[in-house]
Write a protein that holds these residues in place. Structure first.
Motif, mmCIF file in Angstrom:
data_model
loop_
_atom_site.group_PDB
_atom_site.id
_atom_site.type_symbol
_atom_site.label_atom_id
_atom_site.label_comp_id
_atom_site.label_asym_id
_atom_site.label_seq_id
_atom_site.Cartn_x
_atom_site.Cartn_y
_atom_site.Cartn_z
ATOM 1 N N VAL A 254 6.309 3.027 -3.147
ATOM 2 C CA VAL A 254 7.750 3.231 -3.080
ATOM 3 C C VAL A 254 8.250 4.043 -4.272
ATOM 4 O O VAL A 254 9.134 4.897 -4.132
ATOM 5 N N ARG A 255 7.689 3.794 -5.454
ATOM 6 C CA ARG A 255 8.141 4.530 -6.639
ATOM 7 C C ARG A 255 7.864 6.017 -6.505
ATOM 8 O O ARG A 255 8.712 6.856 -6.849
ATOM 9 N N ALA A 256 6.686 6.359 -6.010
ATOM 10 C CA ALA A 256 6.361 7.777 -5.814
ATOM 11 C C ALA A 256 7.290 8.402 -4.779
ATOM 12 O O ALA A 256 7.724 9.547 -4.932
ATOM 13 N N TYR A 257 7.586 7.662 -3.741
ATOM 14 C CA TYR A 257 8.508 8.143 -2.705
ATOM 15 C C TYR A 257 9.890 8.409 -3.295
ATOM 16 O O TYR A 257 10.509 9.441 -3.018
ATOM 17 N N GLY B 241 0.801 -1.214 0.000
ATOM 18 C CA GLY B 241 0.000 0.000 0.000
ATOM 19 C C GLY B 241 0.836 1.267 0.000
ATOM 20 O O GLY B 241 0.341 2.335 -0.366
ATOM 21 N N PHE B 242 2.089 1.180 0.413
ATOM 22 C CA PHE B 242 2.991 2.339 0.355
ATOM 23 C C PHE B 242 3.599 2.393 -1.027
ATOM 24 O O PHE B 242 4.190 1.425 -1.497
ATOM 25 N N THR C 112 5.725 0.960 9.040
ATOM 26 C CA THR C 112 4.501 0.397 9.610
ATOM 27 C C THR C 112 3.849 -0.574 8.648
ATOM 28 O O THR C 112 3.445 -1.684 9.026
ATOM 29 N N ALA C 113 3.734 -0.174 7.374
ATOM 30 C CA ALA C 113 3.101 -1.044 6.375
ATOM 31 C C ALA C 113 3.900 -2.334 6.191
ATOM 32 O O ALA C 113 3.328 -3.434 6.109
ATOM 33 N N GLU C 114 5.213 -2.212 6.130
ATOM 34 C CA GLU C 114 6.049 -3.401 5.941
ATOM 35 C C GLU C 114 5.981 -4.321 7.155
ATOM 36 O O GLU C 114 5.909 -5.549 7.016
#
Length: 263
Positions: free
Chosen positions: A9-12, A6-7, A180-182
């Motif tokens: 990573v590419r956008a981050y 849900g996080f 948290t998501a991981e």
């Protein structure tokens, strides 16, 4: 292979948040009070310690986790500039960045950790397998959460640092969302990961304190308000995944804070 959580990573990675020394009016920060300087010194030491800890993660099975390694690439970039910025503020007040407050025993311990820690950690964690990544994500969540709380309090205590502290909080909140998501996803996967996570939380220490002198005064964990806020960190993973109940509860975090409070 890492699974989506849900996080994004590419956008981050496309949009790193940078807090650089050039963003600050350093001459205007040259007369900070001793309590603020003490807080900044501790934060700078903690942020440097996290860079070393993440380096050690990458000699464990976590190095094969594509989402985690991709995230850590940008995380390390953001961390580098944050450490440089904290160091610049300290330097503007006549304090050396990277000040070594280790005791004699702490220096011996650090030398041992630097020489043998990565090797011993790699051997033990590789024997444990991929379950170790969940524990690493959970302790990284704790690290990030306590630092986020510290920056909030710093910004509230020193108006000249309010904007900078707010920028760091925004940066840390993204880190916190990832960890948290991981942690949720990995600890929900099986009892082995949850068992390792319980052990990791029970051994968790406030970032940057492993080599320092035992001092209670001025330590953030000695502040009753900070302790109360941090005791709320433990259950934060519960609810989203039923198997996590008790994994990172207040008992483990409370034990860690009690131990740290004696330093």
């Amino acid at each position: 292979m890492s699974a989506p959580t849900g996080f994004d990573v590419r956008a981050y990675m496309r949009d790193p948040l940078q807090v650089r020394p050039t963003d600050l009016d350093l001459p205007a920060l040259g007369d900070l009070d001793p309590a603020t300087l003490e807080a900044l010194t501790r934060l700078e030491a903690a942020e440097r310690a996290l860079l070393h800890r993440m380096r050690d993660f990458l000699v464990t099975p976590t190095h094969a986790e594509s989402r985690v390694t991709a995230f850590l690439t940008t995380w390390a970039y953001e961390q580098h500039w944050l450490v440089q910025t904290l160091g610049a503020v300290l330097a503007a007040n006549g304090r050396a960045a990277g000040e070594d407050r280790a005791t004699a025993l702490g220096r011996l311990r650090r030398a041992r950790d630097e020489r043998l820690g990565p090797v011993l950690g790699a051997v033990s964690s590789n024997l444990l397998g991929a379950d170790v990544t969940g524990a690493q994500m959970l302790t990284s969540r704790l690290d990030t959460a306590v630092l986020t709380e510290s920056y909030r309090r710093l910004g509230a205590a020193e108006p000249r640092l309010t904007a900078t502290a707010g920028a760091v909080v925004r940066l840390k909140e993204r880190h916190l969302a990832f960890f948290t998501a991981e942690a949720r996803a990995r600890l929900a996967a099986g009892p082995g990961a949850r068992r390792l996570a319980r052990i990791a939380v029970s051994r968790w220490q406030w970032p940057g304190t492993r080599y320092a002198a035992r001092r209670t005064r001025a330590h953030p964990a000695a502040d009753p308000e900070v302790r109360a806020a941090l005791l709320g960190l433990g259950p934060g993973l519960e609810g989203a995944a039923a198997p996590l109940r008790g994994t990172a509860g207040t008992r483990s975090v409370g034990t860690a804070l009690t131990r740290i409070g004696r330093r």
